[in-house]
Design an enzyme around this catalytic site. Structure first.
Site, PDB file in Angstrom:
ATOM      1  N   TRP A 102      46.185  27.690  29.621  1.00 11.56           N
ATOM      2  CA  TRP A 102      46.190  29.107  30.009  1.00 11.56           C
ATOM      3  C   TRP A 102      46.186  29.269  31.521  1.00 11.56           C
ATOM      4  O   TRP A 102      45.518  28.497  32.225  1.00 11.56           O
ATOM      5  CB  TRP A 102      44.930  29.747  29.433  1.00 11.56           C
ATOM      6  CG  TRP A 102      44.471  31.020  30.086  1.00 11.56           C
ATOM      7  CD1 TRP A 102      43.762  31.132  31.247  1.00 11.56           C
ATOM      8  CD2 TRP A 102      44.675  32.357  29.606  1.00 11.56           C
ATOM      9  NE1 TRP A 102      43.507  32.461  31.512  1.00 11.56           N
ATOM     10  CE2 TRP A 102      44.056  33.234  30.522  1.00 11.56           C
ATOM     11  CE3 TRP A 102      45.318  32.901  28.489  1.00 11.56           C
ATOM     12  CZ2 TRP A 102      44.054  34.623  30.348  1.00 11.56           C
ATOM     13  CZ3 TRP A 102      45.309  34.285  28.325  1.00 11.56           C
ATOM     14  CH2 TRP A 102      44.693  35.118  29.246  1.00 11.56           C
ATOM     15  N   ASN A 123      45.789  32.675  34.528  1.00 16.17           N
ATOM     16  CA  ASN A 123      45.861  34.081  34.915  1.00 16.17           C
ATOM     17  C   ASN A 123      46.069  34.199  36.421  1.00 16.17           C
ATOM     18  O   ASN A 123      47.030  33.592  36.924  1.00 16.17           O
ATOM     19  CB  ASN A 123      44.729  34.937  34.330  1.00 16.17           C
ATOM     20  CG  ASN A 123      43.321  34.462  34.538  1.00 16.17           C
ATOM     21  OD1 ASN A 123      42.918  33.446  33.991  1.00 16.17           O
ATOM     22  ND2 ASN A 123      42.538  35.198  35.299  1.00 16.17           N
ATOM     23  N   ASP A 124      45.262  34.913  37.140  1.00 17.30           N
ATOM     24  CA  ASP A 124      45.570  35.376  38.499  1.00 17.30           C
ATOM     25  C   ASP A 124      46.107  34.319  39.471  1.00 17.30           C
ATOM     26  O   ASP A 124      45.583  33.205  39.530  1.00 17.30           O
ATOM     27  CB  ASP A 124      44.295  35.904  39.177  1.00 17.30           C
ATOM     28  CG  ASP A 124      43.446  36.748  38.278  1.00 17.30           C
ATOM     29  OD1 ASP A 124      43.889  37.086  37.182  1.00 17.30           O
ATOM     30  OD2 ASP A 124      42.314  37.048  38.673  1.00 17.30           O
ATOM     31  N   GLN A 168      44.350  30.801  38.485  1.00 19.68           N
ATOM     32  CA  GLN A 168      43.281  30.662  37.499  1.00 19.68           C
ATOM     33  C   GLN A 168      43.829  29.874  36.308  1.00 19.68           C
ATOM     34  O   GLN A 168      44.896  30.214  35.770  1.00 19.68           O
ATOM     35  CB  GLN A 168      42.815  32.057  37.031  1.00 19.68           C
ATOM     36  CG  GLN A 168      42.025  32.800  38.074  1.00 19.68           C
ATOM     37  CD  GLN A 168      40.612  32.247  38.184  1.00 19.68           C
ATOM     38  OE1 GLN A 168      39.747  32.553  37.384  1.00 19.68           O
ATOM     39  NE2 GLN A 168      40.392  31.404  39.187  1.00 19.68           N
ATOM     40  N   PHE A 210      36.141  31.298  39.675  1.00 21.81           N
ATOM     41  CA  PHE A 210      36.953  32.502  39.492  1.00 21.81           C
ATOM     42  C   PHE A 210      37.867  32.743  40.696  1.00 21.81           C
ATOM     43  O   PHE A 210      37.930  31.949  41.627  1.00 21.81           O
ATOM     44  CB  PHE A 210      36.028  33.697  39.223  1.00 21.81           C
ATOM     45  CG  PHE A 210      35.721  33.908  37.748  1.00 21.81           C
ATOM     46  CD1 PHE A 210      35.931  32.918  36.809  1.00 21.81           C
ATOM     47  CD2 PHE A 210      35.213  35.131  37.304  1.00 21.81           C
ATOM     48  CE1 PHE A 210      35.655  33.121  35.458  1.00 21.81           C
ATOM     49  CE2 PHE A 210      34.940  35.358  35.954  1.00 21.81           C
ATOM     50  CZ  PHE A 210      35.160  34.361  35.031  1.00 21.81           C
ATOM     51  N   SER A 211      38.522  33.887  40.680  1.00 26.29           N
ATOM     52  CA  SER A 211      39.601  34.146  41.638  1.00 26.29           C
ATOM     53  C   SER A 211      39.140  34.211  43.083  1.00 26.29           C
ATOM     54  O   SER A 211      37.983  34.518  43.370  1.00 26.29           O
ATOM     55  CB  SER A 211      40.306  35.453  41.284  1.00 26.29           C
ATOM     56  OG  SER A 211      41.184  35.218  40.236  1.00 26.29           O
ATOM     57  N   ASP A 264      36.044  38.112  43.443  1.00 32.00           N
ATOM     58  CA  ASP A 264      37.431  38.025  43.910  1.00 32.00           C
ATOM     59  C   ASP A 264      37.581  38.221  45.420  1.00 32.00           C
ATOM     60  O   ASP A 264      38.262  39.150  45.886  1.00 32.00           O
ATOM     61  CB  ASP A 264      38.346  39.009  43.138  1.00 32.00           C
ATOM     62  CG  ASP A 264      38.217  38.851  41.634  1.00 32.00           C
ATOM     63  OD1 ASP A 264      37.785  37.765  41.194  1.00 32.00           O
ATOM     64  OD2 ASP A 264      38.529  39.809  40.895  1.00 32.00           O
ATOM     65  N   GLU A 304      39.054  44.907  40.347  1.00 35.55           N
ATOM     66  CA  GLU A 304      39.260  43.463  40.396  1.00 35.55           C
ATOM     67  C   GLU A 304      40.329  43.128  41.436  1.00 35.55           C
ATOM     68  O   GLU A 304      41.235  43.903  41.710  1.00 35.55           O
ATOM     69  CB  GLU A 304      39.704  42.937  39.024  1.00 35.55           C
ATOM     70  CG  GLU A 304      38.596  42.968  37.985  1.00 35.55           C
ATOM     71  CD  GLU A 304      38.962  42.210  36.707  1.00 35.55           C
ATOM     72  OE1 GLU A 304      40.062  42.437  36.177  1.00 35.55           O
ATOM     73  OE2 GLU A 304      38.141  41.396  36.242  1.00 35.55           O
TER      74      GLU A 304
HETATM   75  C1  FRU Z   1      41.198  39.209  36.867  1.00 31.63           C
HETATM   76  C2  FRU Z   1      39.950  38.371  36.699  1.00 31.63           C
HETATM   77  C3  FRU Z   1      39.172  38.277  37.992  1.00 31.63           C
HETATM   78  C4  FRU Z   1      38.382  37.033  37.811  1.00 31.63           C
HETATM   79  C5  FRU Z   1      39.338  36.158  37.056  1.00 31.63           C
HETATM   80  C6  FRU Z   1      38.687  35.252  36.062  1.00 31.63           C
HETATM   81  O1  FRU Z   1      42.220  38.869  36.009  1.00 31.63           O
HETATM   82  O2  FRU Z   1      39.151  38.874  35.655  1.00 31.63           O
HETATM   83  O3  FRU Z   1      38.402  39.427  38.281  1.00 31.63           O
HETATM   84  O4  FRU Z   1      37.985  36.460  39.017  1.00 31.63           O
HETATM   85  O5  FRU Z   1      40.254  37.011  36.407  1.00 31.63           O
HETATM   86  O6  FRU Z   1      39.616  34.383  35.503  1.00 31.63           O
END
Ligand code: FRU
Length: 493
Positions: A35, A37-38, A54, A97-98, A161, A215
Site C-alpha cells: 500500500w 498513500n501521501d 507513505q 507518518f507524513s 504532517d 491534513e
Molecule cells: C493523510 C494522512 C496524514 C498522515 C498519513 C498517515 O492521507 O492521514 O495525515 O500523516 O496519511 O499515513
C-alpha cells in the site's frame, strides 16, 4: 532501524511475487508492492529528484507506515531506492507518518515527519499521540533519527504532517492540528538551526466549523502571493464540490515572516476527480513549484487492494502556477519525453452519435483533444477510455448541458462508480489533455485551468480509446494520440 528496514523489504518482496499487472501503473509512481498513500519528502538532493511516500510494506491496507523512496535525475526515468524510514523508536511506534524534506546548509537531506502512536497501542478508540520528528541523511538514502522536535500539547488528537521551508535565513514549519474546540487549524513554528523549534502562531483556522482537521498543509510563495494547500477533514459536500471522502484544496493570501496569513480567497478544490489527496509541493532547481498528489482511497477498498497485492499511486508531477488567484496545475514539461509514438488525426467532424476508434488497445496513452464548440451541437463529446469489448468504459467528456468537463464511471469495469465534474467557462475552444494509465485517468482542462484525477479499472481484454459525439455533431479542431513509455529504469523483477 536496520532490522525494521530489512523486514519491510522482505514484506514487499513477498507481495511482489504475487503482484498482478493488469492495473499496475506504467508511468505513475507506486510501490513495488503493498500500500501507498501521501507523497512525502519531495526534494532535489545530490543531483536527483527525491520522492518518498507513505508505505505499508506488509499489506494492501493502511498499516504501520514507512517511507518508501524513489529517485530520478530528470523526473522522467525513476530508480527504486530502499525503504527509507520504518517505525523503530517509541515516538513512531505505530507509524512514520507524513512529512517533508529539505537540504541543510551543510548538504544533508533533513526529513521531518510525524511519529504516530495509538494511545491504547492498538487502534484509534482512545485517540492518537502524535509528535514531530526529524531524521538526517548524508547520502539521501539512509537516515539517522534524531530527537522529537515538537511535542504534542496535552489532549490534542490530531497533530501531524510537518512541511518545512526556508524564507531568508530562517526555517519555518507548518503542520495540521485539531484544536481543543475541534476546529481544523494550521500551526506555524520557526527555527534558525533546524533542530530547535519555537511556536510562532496558529497561522490558519478553517472558517468552516464542520472541518475538524487540516491534513498535509503546504505553504509556498507564487509571485507576490502565498498559497496554503490543505486537506480539510469533515468538509461537507456541496454540489459538485467536496464529493470525496478525502478532499484537497487551497486558499491564496499574503504572508511574511513574523506576520499572520491574510486570506484573500475562499477555499477551492485543487482537483475535481475521485482520487486526489494529500498534495505536496517542492521547488525544483529551476524555480518551478511542482506538486505530487496521492491517487487512492481510505474509504472504499479499491479493486487492486483486494486481489492484486499493491494499492495506491502518485499523480504525475504537476507544475503549479497562479493565474488571477487561481491555481493551475499542469503535467511538468518532462512528461512529454515519455511519448514514444504519436498519431495525428488533424481536424475533422464527427456526426451525431458517431464514434471513432482512436486506439484499439492501449495501456498507457496521452490524448490531446481540441474542440471547436462554436461549431459543435453535441450534448456530450468525449472519450471512452478503457473501452473493452463488453462495453465497459470510463467516459471523459465535455457535457454541454452542465457546462462541465466530466469523468463518468457509471460503466467502468471495476470499482466505485459515480461521476465528477470540473467547471468550464464556456468558451469557443476547449482543450483537453488526458493521461491514461492501466488503472487511472488524469484530465487537464485548458493547460491545467482545472484537473480531474480518478481511478479507472478496466475489464479484461483489449482497452480501446474511442471518441464519441452524443446527440449532435462535433467539430474536432485537432487531435493527437501518443503512447507513453514506462518511468522505471529497470523492470521490477
Ligand atoms: C493523510 C494522512 C496524514 C498522515 C498519513 C498517515 O492521507 O492521514 O495525515 O500523516 O496519511 O499515513
Amino acid at each position: 532501524m536496520d532490522d525494521e528496514l530489512t523486514a519491510a523489504e522482505d514484506g514487499v518482496s513477498a507481495l511482489l511475487s504475487r503482484r498482478r499487472e493488469r492495473w499496475y501503473p506504467v508511468f505513475h509512481i507506486a510501490a513495488k508492492a503493498g500500500w501507498i498513500n501521501d507523497p512525502n519528502g519531495l526534494s532535489y538532493f545530490n543531483g536527483r529528484y527525491q520522492v518518498f511516500f507513505q508505505h505499508h510494506p506488509f499489506g494492501t491496507n493502511h498499516g504501520p507506515m514507512h517511507w518508501g523512496h524513489v529517485s530520478s535525475v530528470d523526473m522522467i526515468t525513476w530508480r527504486r531506492e530502499p525503504i527509507a524510514l520504518a517505525p523503530s523508536v517509541e515516538a513512531d511506534r505505530d507509524g512514520v507518518f507524513s512529512g517533508s524534506a529539505v537540504v541543510s546548509d551543510d548538504e544533508k537531506l533533513v526529513a521531518y515527519f510525524t511519529g504516530h502512536r495509538w494511545r491504547n497501542g492498538v487502534n484509534e478508540d482512545q485517540g492518537n499521540l502524535q509528535v514531530q520528528c526529524m531524521a538526517v541523511s548524508e547520502n539521501g538514502r539512509t537516515f539517522e533519527k534524531k530527537e522529537v522536535i515538537v511535542e504534542c500539547p496535552e489532549g490534542l488528537q490530531h497533530f501531524r504532517d510537518p512541511k518545512v521551508w526556508r524564507t531568508g535565513d530562517r526555517w519555518f514549519m507548518i503542520f495540521g492540528a485539531c484544536s481543543a474546540e475541534n476546529r481544523g487549524q494550521v500551526w506555524l513554528y520557526t527555527s534558525d538551526d533546524m533542530y530547535n523549534w519555537e511556536f510562532d502562531r496558529v497561522i490558519f483556522e478553517d472558517p468552516d466549523p464542520s472541518v475538524f482537521m487540516l491534513e498535509c498543509p503546504d505553504m509556498f510563495p507564487l509571485g507576490d502571493r502565498w498559497v496554503l494547500l490543505y486537506c480539510p477533514m469533515g468538509l461537507e459536500s456541496d454540489g459538485y464540490r467536496g464529493r470525496n471522502d478525502h478532499n484537497a484544496g487551497y486558499v491564496v493570501g499574503s504572508w511574511a515572516p513574523g506576520e499572520k496569513f491574510e486570506q484573500a480567497t475562499e477555499y477551492r478544490p485543487l482537483d475535481w476527480g475521485h482520487q486526489f489527496y494529500a498534495p505536496q509541493t517542492f521547488e525544483a532547481p529551476d524555480g518551478r513549484r511542482i506538486a505530487y498528489g496521492w491517487m487512492g482511497s481510505f474509504a472504499v477498498p479499491t479493486p487492486p487492494q483486494l486481489t492484486d497485492n499493491w494499492a495506491g499511486q502518485l499523480t504525475v508531477p504537476r507544475e503549479l502556477t497562479l493565474d488571477d488567484d487561481q491555481l493551475r496545475n499542469t503535467p511538468v514539461a518532462e512528461i512529454r519525453s515519455l511519448r514514444d509514438s504519436t498519431t495525428e488525426f488533424g481536424e475533422f467532424r464527427l456526426r451525431s452519435n458517431e464514434e471513432r476508434v482512436l486506439m484499439a488497445d492501449s495501456e498507457a496513452a496521452e490524448i490531446e483533444l481540441e474542440l471547436d464548440l462554436s461549431a459543435t451541437t453535441a450534448e456530450r463529446i468525449g472519450l471512452k477510455v478503457h473501452n473493452t469489448l463488453d462495453g465497459a468504459h470510463t467516459l471523459v467528456c465535455y457535457d454541454d448541458l452542465a457546462g462541465r468537463v466530466c469523468v463518468d464511471r457509471r460503466l467502468t469495469g471495476n470499482g466505485d462508480r459515480g461521476y465528477r465534474a470540473a467547471p468550464w467557462p464556456r468558451e469557443d475552444h476547449l482543450r483537453l489533455r488526458v493521461l491514461i494509465d492501466r488503472g487511472s485517468v488524469e484530465v487537464f482542462v485548458n493547460d491545467g485551468e482545472e484537473s480531474l484525477s480518478s481511478f479507472s479499472f478496466p475489464n479484461e481484454g483489449p482497452r480501446g480509446i474511442v471518441l464519441v459525439s452524443e446527440s449532435g455533431d462535433t467539430h474536432v479542431a485537432s487531435l493527437n494520440v501518443h503512447t507513453l513509455a514506462t518511468i522505471w529504469e529497470r523492470p521490477d523483477r
